[in-house]
Design an enzyme around this catalytic site. Structure first.
Site, PDB file in Angstrom:
ATOM      1  CD  GLU A  86      -2.494   1.160   2.894  1.00 58.08           C
ATOM      2  OE1 GLU A  86      -3.279   0.163   2.999  1.00 58.08           O
ATOM      3  OE2 GLU A  86      -1.984   1.822   3.808  1.00 58.08           O
ATOM      4  CE1 TYR A 129       6.898  -1.047  -2.447  1.00 54.60           C
ATOM      5  CE2 TYR A 129       4.646  -0.008  -2.772  1.00 54.60           C
ATOM      6  CZ  TYR A 129       5.837  -0.321  -1.851  1.00 54.60           C
ATOM      7  OH  TYR A 129       6.103   0.178  -0.489  1.00 54.60           O
TER       8      TYR A 129
END
Length: 151
Positions: free
Chosen positions: A111, A123
């Site tokens: 997140e 990511y």
């Protein structure tokens, strides 16, 4: 001069360093007591990253993730501003992926505040894909982007 990067599991003795690191990157940092709770929890992976310097070794980053069944999620992840762009974030995430995979996790959820392009690029470079969004999740009113990474 900055040199070698290292990542290791954090111990209870690292709670003050983890709290100090968290304070460098978040408006509402976690204190030593909060870090100690995570460090003591068996389902939680706490990693600390360091950078060798001419005057010693500096604690420079952290990643805390929690595993439940075959899924895991990052709870917090940061590198102190003066140590960014050295590859420590990548090293922390790679170590977490390896540890979580070894522990049986099949998916890691990440997140991040929308607009944090550096984190999103990191990511995605590991293969993470968009898995949703939490509207106005942060106190700033910004959304949280949720990504999933198959392990």
């Amino acid at each position: 001069m900055r040199g070698k990067l290292a990542v290791r599991r954090a111990s209870l003795a690292d709670a003050p360093a983890l709290a100090a690191l968290h304070k460098t990157s978040f408006a509402k940092p976690w204190d030593e007591a909060t870090m100690a709770v995570f460090l003591a929890a068996p389902e939680t992976l706490c990693l600390i990253g360091s950078v060798a310097e001419s005057e010693g070794v500096a604690a420079a980053g952290l990643l805390i993730a929690r595993k439940a069944a075959d899924e895991a999620e990052t709870l917090t992840f940061c590198v102190a501003p003066s140590y960014r762009r050295l590859g420590l974030g990548r090293a922390l995430l790679a170590a977490a992926i390896s540890e979580l995979r070894r522990a049986g996790a099949k998916t890691l959820f990440l997140e991040v505040e929308e607009g944090n392009e550096e984190a999103l690029l990191l990511y995605r470079s590991f293969g993470a894909a968009s898995a949703g969004k939490r509207a106005r999740y942060y106190e700033s009113g910004k959304d949280a982007a949720i990504l999933s990474l198959a392990l």
